[in-house]
Design an enzyme around this catalytic site. Structure first.
Site, PDB file in Angstrom:
ATOM      1  N   HIS A  14       4.282  -4.781   2.458  1.00 52.60           N
ATOM      2  CA  HIS A  14       3.633  -6.036   2.816  1.00 52.60           C
ATOM      3  C   HIS A  14       4.584  -6.938   3.590  1.00 52.60           C
ATOM      4  O   HIS A  14       5.748  -6.589   3.841  1.00 52.60           O
ATOM      5  CB  HIS A  14       3.100  -6.758   1.574  1.00 52.60           C
ATOM      6  N   CYS A  65       8.211  -3.726  -4.273  1.00 52.63           N
ATOM      7  CA  CYS A  65       7.539  -3.335  -3.042  1.00 52.63           C
ATOM      8  C   CYS A  65       8.546  -3.170  -1.901  1.00 52.63           C
ATOM      9  O   CYS A  65       9.734  -3.409  -2.064  1.00 52.63           O
ATOM     10  CB  CYS A  65       6.492  -4.377  -2.652  1.00 52.63           C
TER      11      CYS A  65
END
Length: 476
Positions: free
Chosen positions: A153, A161
């Site tokens: 992202h 992430c």
């Protein structure tokens, strides 16, 4: 029919919206046709690079991630049917340590092979845009590993992430969208601790994750020698690459990540090429060890890494567990995208290499309760041990026999010293309203001349997509 840009965007959005419906997402995620972020075009400079590399805008893509180098590569299929490197993106932030994700909340960014379908693309992410990695896959689940909403992202903030800048994720998202529009049902994501070179294996030869990494290297080698997306299956708590039925067998192969492998074979041209590459790598590895290549320390107290191009733009910034590379990104005068003010760089990493051992390798001190993240018992001897063809009625793996899940030790990592945390994501609408206009990213692409490829094909099985949330959980 000639498609106008608006009509084309509507059709692409409708295709993704259909997948979102099937995934059971919230109704507020259905306004894709008017979502400006999700429908941004691929930048003209990148389209020109595709033309130079004999690629079509809508041809299939493949993504590779490397933690230690903090780089994301986008590969794209050219008109001859092989994959070429289109562009390398510096990763702004990843969290955790080198090694796979084991459990929910350990802040680890996943490692392994995953499949990204349209339903895993999140146009309503609070982190600008994102796509779900598909963790845990069948292999992860067979070992009891847990975790959810592990994304690639924007926003340069990570809790498990891989975080890019907003400008970068907009470009990567557009490339994925175009590949789906061209008919690709899912693109493969390969996530590695580092580039699978002999130098890196020598440096990390004492790491307890080594057997797992050798298994990932096998998949990496399949891609390197064929320039085709390796077909991925799972059995006996391990990965299997490019498996085909035995000659004269018409029954399709049935794989179960927790069950015994069926009798299968690997095409001879692939197996031979992978074996030759591995032998070359093993020779180089032995030479590096004999020359006293320093061994990487167990790097406790540092949470993740950051590409040097971003660390150099932040006061007191550090690359953490990431290391400098020869990438062209280091020559940039400015970072490829907007770095938010809330970014929390990793701690400085001092003395990460120790002097080479003078006695047995086993004498190397290790931190308390190391996490062994592999299903294999074998040691450094051979990056790809035991690779052979299948005989009738036999099941011969291309890696060493793994242990059972009960032999996989999930240990507690030393907790880092208290430090400021990145700000939690804000609600999507206020954040979007305050977001500046996208800036064109700096082209960091570098063509990789492929070796003579075999005319092979194969698609990774689609991993069931996770449901979407407009916010991610505070812990990964």
């Amino acid at each position: 029919m000639t498609r106008t840009p608006l009509l084309r965007a509507l059709l692409a959005s409708a295709a993704i919206a259909t997948s979102v419906v099937l995934a059971g997402c919230n109704s507020d995620q259905m306004s894709l046709a008017t979502n400006a972020k999700a429908n941004q075009p691929v930048p003209p400079k990148l389209v020109a690079a595709m033309q130079d590399k004999n690629m079509d805008l809508q041809s299939p893509i493949l993504v590779r991630l490397f933690k230690q180098e903090a780089e994301l590569e986008v590969w794209k299929q050219d008109r001859t049917g092989v994959f070429q490197l289109l562009k390398t993106y510096p990763i702004c932030r990843w969290s955790g340590d080198l090694g796979p994700k084991i459990r929910e909340g350990d802040r680890q960014a996943p490692e392994g092979f995953y499949s990204i379908s349209p339903g895993q693309m999140n146009p309503q992410s609070s982190y600008y845009l994102s796509f779900n990695t598909g963790y845990p896959n069948a292999f992860d689940k067979s070992l009891g590993r847990t975790g959810s909403q592990l994304m690639v992202h924007g926003d340069c903030s990570s809790r498990g992430c891989y975080a890019m800048t907003d400008e970068q994720i907009a470009e990567i998202y557009a490339l994925g969208r175009e590949s789906f529009f061209g008919g690709q049902r899912a693109f493969q994501l390969q996530a590695y601790p580092f580039k699978m070179t002999a130098a890196n294996f020598a440096k990390h030869r004492n790491n307890p994750n080594m057997p797992f990494w050798k298994m990932l290297k096998e998949g990496n080698d399949h891609f390197e020698v064929t320039r085709q997306e390796p077909k991925v299956d799972f059995c006996e708590h391990k990965y299997v690459f490019d498996a085909t039925p035995l000659p004269g067998t018409n029954r399709p192969l049935q794989f179960n990540a927790s069950a015994k492998c069926p009798a299968y074979t690997v095409p001879a041209d692939i197996a031979d090429a992978v074996r030759q590459k591995d032998q070359k790598d093993q020779t180089q590895l032995a030479e590096l060890i004999s020359k006293g290549t320093p061994v990487a320390r167990m790097r406790t107290g540092i949470d993740g890494g950051m590409n040097q191009i971003f660390a150099s733009k932040i006061p007191d910034g550090s690359t953490g567990l990431s290391e400098s590379s020869d990438s062209s990104t280091l020559a940039m005068e400015r970072a490829p995208g907007t770095i938010p003010p809330t970014v929390n760089p990793p701690r400085p990493s001092d003395n990460l290499l120790r002097v080479p051992e003078t006695t047995a390798v086993a004498a190397t001190p290790a931190p308390a309760s190391p996490r062994v993240a592999s299903a294999s018992k074998d040691d450094i001897g051979g990056l790809l041990s035991g690779m052979s063809h299948k005989g009738s009625g036999e099941t011969t793996s291309s890696t060493a026999t793994p242990s059972s899940p009960s032999q996989v030790t999930s240990a507690r990592r030393s907790e880092p010293a208290p430090r400021p945390q990145a700000a939690l994501p804000k609600p999507a609408e206020p954040r979007q309203a305050a977001k500046p206009q996208l800036k064109p990213s700096v082209d960091t692409s570098a063509a990789l001349k492929p070796s003579a490829p075999a005319t092979l094909s194969g698609a990774a099985p689609v991993v069931s997509s996770n449901n979407f949330d407009s916010r991610f959980s505070a812990f990964r």
